[in-house]
Design a protein around this motif. Structure first.
Motif, short mmCIF file in Angstrom:
data_model
loop_
_atom_site.label_atom_id
_atom_site.label_comp_id
_atom_site.label_asym_id
_atom_site.label_seq_id
_atom_site.Cartn_x
_atom_site.Cartn_y
_atom_site.Cartn_z
N ALA A 113 -19.91 118.08 26.45
CA ALA A 113 -21.04 117.14 26.74
C ALA A 113 -21.21 117.13 28.49
O ALA A 113 -20.45 117.64 28.99
N ALA A 114 -22.32 116.32 28.97
CA ALA A 114 -22.65 116.03 30.37
C ALA A 114 -21.69 115.19 30.79
O ALA A 114 -21.51 114.77 31.79
N GLY A 115 -21.44 114.17 29.64
CA GLY A 115 -20.74 112.77 30.02
C GLY A 115 -19.88 112.30 29.11
O GLY A 115 -20.00 112.86 28.05
N TYR A 116 -18.75 111.78 29.28
CA TYR A 116 -17.72 111.28 28.33
C TYR A 116 -17.42 109.87 28.72
O TYR A 116 -17.64 109.30 29.52
N LEU A 117 -17.48 109.02 27.35
CA LEU A 117 -16.74 107.66 27.36
C LEU A 117 -15.29 107.77 26.75
O LEU A 117 -15.52 108.44 25.78
N ILE A 118 -14.21 107.30 27.54
CA ILE A 118 -13.04 107.30 26.65
C ILE A 118 -12.53 105.70 26.74
O ILE A 118 -12.17 105.22 27.81
N SER A 119 -12.22 105.39 25.70
CA SER A 119 -11.81 103.99 25.59
C SER A 119 -10.44 103.87 24.90
O SER A 119 -10.22 104.87 23.70
N ALA A 120 -9.59 103.09 25.37
CA ALA A 120 -8.08 103.38 25.03
C ALA A 120 -7.35 102.08 25.51
O ALA A 120 -7.62 101.39 26.32
N ASP A 121 -6.17 102.06 24.90
CA ASP A 121 -5.28 100.96 24.96
C ASP A 121 -4.50 101.85 26.23
O ASP A 121 -4.06 102.98 26.32
N VAL A 122 -4.10 100.76 27.39
CA VAL A 122 -3.42 101.38 28.45
C VAL A 122 -2.20 100.27 28.65
O VAL A 122 -2.27 99.23 28.07
N TYR A 123 -1.18 100.76 29.53
CA TYR A 123 0.21 100.27 29.50
C TYR A 123 0.62 100.33 31.09
O TYR A 123 0.79 101.26 31.71
N ARG A 124 0.83 98.95 31.41
CA ARG A 124 1.49 98.79 32.58
C ARG A 124 2.38 97.68 32.69
O ARG A 124 2.25 96.39 32.10
N ARG A 125 3.57 97.89 33.32
CA ARG A 125 4.72 96.85 33.46
C ARG A 125 4.03 95.91 34.34
O ARG A 125 3.58 96.10 35.61
N ASP A 126 3.86 94.59 34.22
CA ASP A 126 3.02 93.65 35.03
C ASP A 126 3.72 92.22 34.71
O ASP A 126 4.42 92.11 33.81
N GLU A 127 3.11 91.30 35.54
CA GLU A 127 3.50 89.83 35.55
C GLU A 127 2.82 89.39 34.33
O GLU A 127 2.09 90.00 33.47
N ILE A 128 3.44 88.26 33.83
CA ILE A 128 2.94 87.67 32.64
C ILE A 128 2.22 86.39 33.00
O ILE A 128 2.67 85.35 33.69
N ASP A 129 0.89 86.22 32.75
CA ASP A 129 0.20 85.03 32.92
C ASP A 129 -1.24 85.19 31.80
O ASP A 129 -1.32 86.13 31.19
N ALA A 130 -2.15 84.23 32.21
CA ALA A 130 -3.31 84.06 31.13
C ALA A 130 -4.02 85.45 31.19
O ALA A 130 -4.87 85.48 30.35
N SER A 131 -4.14 86.13 32.46
CA SER A 131 -4.93 87.25 32.51
C SER A 131 -4.21 88.66 32.42
O SER A 131 -4.89 89.45 32.78
N HIS A 132 -2.88 88.29 32.62
CA HIS A 132 -2.28 89.74 32.53
C HIS A 132 -1.50 90.07 31.22
O HIS A 132 -0.49 89.15 31.04
N TYR A 133 -1.44 91.05 30.87
CA TYR A 133 -0.45 91.54 29.52
C TYR A 133 -0.20 92.75 29.74
O TYR A 133 -1.11 93.79 30.34
N PRO A 134 0.93 93.27 29.29
CA PRO A 134 1.32 94.74 29.78
C PRO A 134 0.71 95.76 28.85
O PRO A 134 0.72 96.87 29.24
N VAL A 135 -0.22 95.49 27.83
CA VAL A 135 -1.03 96.37 27.21
C VAL A 135 -2.40 95.81 27.19
O VAL A 135 -2.69 94.85 27.13
N PHE A 136 -3.39 96.61 27.67
CA PHE A 136 -4.71 96.47 28.05
C PHE A 136 -5.53 97.48 27.54
O PHE A 136 -5.11 98.57 27.10
N HIS A 137 -6.72 97.20 27.69
CA HIS A 137 -7.98 98.22 27.24
C HIS A 137 -8.85 98.67 28.34
O HIS A 137 -9.27 97.93 29.14
N GLN A 138 -9.05 99.97 28.54
CA GLN A 138 -10.09 100.18 29.46
C GLN A 138 -11.08 101.25 28.72
O GLN A 138 -10.80 101.93 27.83
#
Ligand code: PHE
Length: 429
Positions: A113-138
């Motif tokens: 295709a001319a363009g792609y959209l890729i949505s998925a779960d992504v993983y980063r070791r990170d701090e813990i608070d109301a807006s950070h979680y080690p698994v999120f989506h992009q």
């Protein structure tokens, strides 16, 4: 070799972005609907693109190689993102993708295709608070333009471009955020403009839906005499201030970030830029140019739906899920949460140093998602011995029940024991 915690492991395969009626899936679909509709994202085939088609992918497996996640994207060998403190390694040859860009190369190489959209779960070791979680989506977007499009751009702007006036603008083109040497500046500028037009349109599309949800949630304002009530139409472009700031990614140049002014503050939304030509070359698209962006779905969904804590997305509580069952953007209606409970741990930091991420991992391994937040509340260095003492507060709360003091005490004792053993700290209390 693996540093993937059991809590993180248990998240693999949940596919929140594919659950109908989940806020992350609704957000993803809103992005897909914008790029999939020629009225909102017009094709440029008349200018020589390959047939306009944006392919949406959302079920690519999360385990990738360091090659795909870093090397293919021009990350230098010593980039901090590669460290085990930041990234979950399954073994020496495999890791949990830290971003959807890990799939750029394969998508481009498919020549689908001319363009792609890729949505998925992504993983980063990170701090813990109301807006950070080690698994999120992009959601990642990539769009490519062929030789005819580039020739049309050049034909429309004969003669060299004077980059000097642009260079004076910090968020635009300058030495630190350069046009790639292999690109004709006119083409690179046109790709950048196409990118900015597309993404500003996306943001209006998405925040238009969010503004509508807000209007639906608030009682209709009483009409002042003689003043007609505004119809609930899509928000006019001028009502949504946006700003472009300079970005920096190994795989794009120039690079930008887009911010939007929403509910009284500037919100960083996405990163983007002109794709490094070497990436196009390796995908067999050396006669094409392209742009790419990556957007975090949780951040976006939290503001659109008014969801105050990132952990709600993982809740299986009907009081949460039933609110979005119709698949529309709507304001989250809070329900009473179970109480929070906190415990402090203070310790002498080892001479070799102390890594907060490692402590975050231990707390998660011991107490799972009941750890709401980790907060450093005190640090001091002893004047005589030069040793540094730190005190961390661990906030505990379960999404779906009340925690007992006894179980929290047991967790806290386990955390302290593991800190002494694995982090080399000396527990003070
Ligand atoms: N992958 C980047 C991130 O996770 C976002 C991005 C995608 C930036 C594509 C530029 C182009 O932060």
């Amino acid at each position: 070799m693996s540093n993937v915690s059991p809590t993180v492991l248990s998240r693999i395969g949940r596919h929140l972005h594919r659950l109908p009626g989940h806020p992350l899936a609704i957000t993803k679909r809103l992005i897909e609907s914008y790029f999939g509709d020629p009225r909102t994202f017009p094709p440029c085939e008349e200018r020589g693109c390959r047939p306009h088609h944006v392919q949406a992918l959302d079920d690519l497996p999360p385990v990738v190689t360091p090659q795909a996640n870093f090397d293919a994207l021009c990350f230098p060998p010593d980039h901090p993102g590669r460290a085990r403190s930041d990234t979950y390694y399954v073994n020496a040859e495999h890791l949990l993708r830290t971003h959807t860009s890990a799939h750029q190369h394969d998508a481009l190489r498919s020549h689908q295709a001319a363009g792609y959209l890729i949505s998925a779960d992504v993983y980063r070791r990170d701090e813990i608070d109301a807006s950070h979680y080690p698994v999120f989506h992009q959601t990642e977007g990539i769009y490519t333009m062929g030789p005819a499009w580039q020739q049309a751009v050049i034909a429309a702007a004969p003669g060299p471009v004077d980059l000097q006036p642009l260079a004076g603008r910090p968020t635009w083109i300058h030495a630190g955020n350069p046009i790639q040497g292999v690109h004709d500046p006119r083409v690179s500028l046109a790709v950048g403009q196409h990118l900015r037009d597309a993404l500003e349109g996306l943001v209006r599309h998405v925040f238009g839906a969010a503004a509508e949800a807000k209007r639906d949630a608030s009682p209709a304002p009483a009409a002042a005499p003689g003043v007609p009530i505004q119809p609930a139409s899509a928000m006019p472009a001028t009502d949504l201030p946006m700003r472009w700031i300079e970005g920096s990614f190994p795989f794009t140049s120039p690079s930008w970030e887009l911010e939007v002014f929403w509910e009284g503050q500037w919100l960083e939304l996405l990163g983007c830029g002109v794709v490094q030509q070497s990436i196009m070359d390796r995908a067999g698209l050396s006669d094409h140019v392209g742009w790419a962006f990556g957007i975090g779905l949780e951040r976006l969904a939290m503001v659109m739906f008014g969801i105050p804590d990132i952990r709600y997305f993982w809740s299986e509580d009907e009081r949460f899920l039933s609110q979005f069952a119709d698949g529309r953007v709507r304001r989250f209606v809070p329900y009473s949460r179970y109480p929070v409970c906190y415990k402090d741990v203070s310790f002498w930091r080892p001479a070799a140093g102390f890594e907060e991420n490692a402590l975050a991992e231990i707390t998660r391994e011991v107490a799972g998602d009941s750890v709401e937040r980790l907060e450093c509340i005190d640090t001091f260095t002893h004047p005589k011995t030069g040793r540094t003492s730190m005190c961390y507060r661990v906030h505990y709360r379960h999404m779906d029940r009340t925690l007992t003091n006894a179980e929290v005490d047991a967790w806290q004792a386990q955390i302290a024991a593991r800190m002494a053993q694995e982090l080399g700290v000396e527990i003070r209390g």
